[in-house]
Design a protein around this motif. Structure first.
Motif: not given
Length: 74
Positions: A1-3, A22-29, A37-43
């Motif tokens: 789901y990178h794109e 309407h959507l929970l805020p998040f931080e990129e870690t 190779s299977q993980c684009y971002k961890v939030i």
């Protein structure tokens, strides 16, 4: 789901939905997944101090959730 993730962020939709509640805020870690190779971002989403299940909701809460979801799809 990178794109899809990049589209959500770049379009401004994430900022609009999170600022309206309407959507929970998040931080990129900086954490990487077990297989990078299977993980684009961890939030890290904002902490919700309670658990709420849809079967506990009254009709108007279910209706509001359905309307929000259907509006987000179109």
């Amino acid at each position: 789901y990178h794109e899809n993730f990049e589209c959500l962020i770049k379009s401004g939709l994430y900022n609009k939905l999170s600022s309206q509640g309407h959507l929970l805020p998040f931080e990129e870690t900086e954490i990487t997944g077990p297989d990078p190779s299977q993980c684009y971002k961890v939030i890290k989403p904002e902490f919700v101090p309670f658990i709420s299940y849809p079967y506990e909701w009254c009709f108007s809460q279910l209706r509001d959730a359905a309307l929000l979801t259907s509006q987000s799809l179109f």
